[in-house]
Write a protein that holds these residues in place. Sequence first.
Motif, PDB file in Angstrom:
ATOM      1  N   GLU A 186       0.838  -1.206   0.000  1.00 18.48           N
ATOM      2  CA  GLU A 186       0.000   0.000   0.000  1.00 18.48           C
ATOM      3  C   GLU A 186       0.871   1.254   0.000  1.00 18.48           C
ATOM      4  N   LYS A 187       1.944   1.242   0.812  1.00 23.54           N
ATOM      5  CA  LYS A 187       2.860   2.387   0.848  1.00 23.54           C
ATOM      6  C   LYS A 187       3.530   2.582  -0.504  1.00 23.54           C
ATOM      7  N   LYS A 190       0.976   3.948  -3.042  1.00 20.89           N
ATOM      8  CA  LYS A 190       0.607   5.336  -2.739  1.00 20.89           C
ATOM      9  C   LYS A 190       1.691   6.311  -3.181  1.00 20.89           C
TER      10      LYS A 190
END
Length: 673
Positions: A186-187, A190
Amino acid sequence: MFFRKRKTLYKAFGLRIDSIDKSFSNGGLKTNFSRLKIFLPEIGVFLFIALAAWTLLQSARLTAIALQIKDRILFSASAGTSNLESAKKFLASQDLRNATLEINSALENFQKSQVELKSFEKDLLGITRLIPQSRSAENLLSASIDLAEAGQAALNLVELSSRLSFGATGLIRGEVSFRDISMELEKLEKNLIAAGSKIKKSDLSALPPKEQALIRNNYKYIDLALNSCQNLKQLTFLGETLFLEQKRILVIFQNQNELRPTGGFIGSFADILLQDGKIQNINISSIYDLDGQLNENIRPPAPILSVNNRWYFRDANWFTSFDESAKKIISFYEKEGGETPSLLLAITPQVISELLKITGPLKTKDNIELNQDNFLENLQVLTQTDREDPSNEPKKILSLLFTELFQKISQLKPQKKTLIIKSLQQSFSGKQALLYSNNPQAQKIIESFNWGGKIAKSADRDYLLISGANLGGTKTDLDISQSIKLVSTIKPDGKIENHLTINRKNLLPNIPGAHNKTFLRIYVPEKSEFIESRGFDAYFPAKPEQDKIQKNDFEILKWEKSQAQDITSGTLIGKESGKTFFGNWTNLEGGESKTIEIKYALPYRLKNLDRHSLVLQKQPGSLEHSFNYTINYETRNLEWKNFDFEANSGSSLSVKTELNKDLFFGIVLRRND
């Protein structure tokens, strides 16, 4: 972006990306097992974009010297690029620890430059925002920070994945949860999205041409990275599905030397019980141990009557599309006393042979060495059972061999473990390994990676798959040489006629037991019109009188009722998996060669400006063989093609390749009158 363009191109050909492979490669469909590799964003991207930010800051100083942008901003940005260059070198030598330290230092330096730049803007009441170069410099500097943070997440992913391994006891997670991996993904995603957005907003015109080209050429890596993130998310979901809680995996070993539609005769199987990825129990058995427990008397598909008048687990892989055969395999497994598996894995001996190239040979309890060259031959001897009186010896041998193989893999150095992944990638792309899950979402992911051996139902133009079922009881298919030639002729009215030629030769000597009796199915687009065929043996076994207590299988009844028979050649014309198939027999004695020819018309016509494409799929378990493809189009001009051709006469294209994976050929033609 690059991936979106690729996706658009597929849509132009009417193909669904989730049902066949996702990228052109010299006319081929790239299989996607390589997505297992943890994506590490190209450090060069960070470097080039950071350098661009530095260059723009210098440009801003030169064009607006009155703003007195101080050297320390440039110093921090320059230091960041130096850190990234060092990180790149450490990664090349697989020094993950020092690469991580350099990425962290780069991030700190970029953040210092950003703070300094914002401080100047505040002191100058935002005047710098009126200068385009400064605004672009700010965007690129911020993008550098995002990319450095993405680099941190990527390195964390590599570190987490390094704790995952397989051993003789199953999955070793090293206190790593799939949730940890999901959070880093997810990081990474993003930050990549944020960086891409900021670079897109930046005006690169103030940069020297070389730096502009570098940024534009490397910008595509962000899209590729985002695509990889999505793939890794899917793989993480598969990991959670397979390795959390209690799961049961059924492995079937298919002998490709006795070829069957999904890869080979099912000679043995393994029932593996997992608890959070750890092997709780593994039972490897001969197929005859289980088939002896079948109480139901089920009538088999008509061609199988040549070898058996009852349908068993060992013959359940009759449908060429693996998802359909998998359901039958699981159904027979349940009927014969097995528990319903969460996952079905089908492999051929070639998968193991390729792994032995990396791990080195295995040894049996009798000190017989099994290596990459003799594995199949020796395995057939070691695991041979008397079909009338099967023993337990084969399952003992297999159990010991696979335990030793898992142990060897777990002890490999990181570089060789990478080779294991590459080997498995080739096994899936070559359809020597297939997967099926009873979890709909997991199955969808398996099919999106092209690991499921599914017939490409969504191919709306030309299609070809040649599938053989050895029903002579002999292990001879590895000695059958086969070549395929397809000539497609596009008529002035847009109608397309295909002339398919299959050459088969038995390389064995003419001795007892060397014959090869195969029922061939040629899958073509649904509603294709059969014209003629020659070269088949048109052998059909006499059907025994129907046993009054024998049950009919619904799918087999449906399959048989779809068929009509060409009177002249005896060729069956039927429907299966959304395709039309032409089925007939070919019998080759040792040393004998035969040529089979089929002519048929495709169920569509080309318009004045139109596309034509061929999806060519490889039969699971089959060996590599040559494929020659010619497209004749006398009344049309070639506007576009996706493959390199061997010959081009101006009104035809010819290509010669090896069929070792699924392939795609596409052209666009315009009528020339």
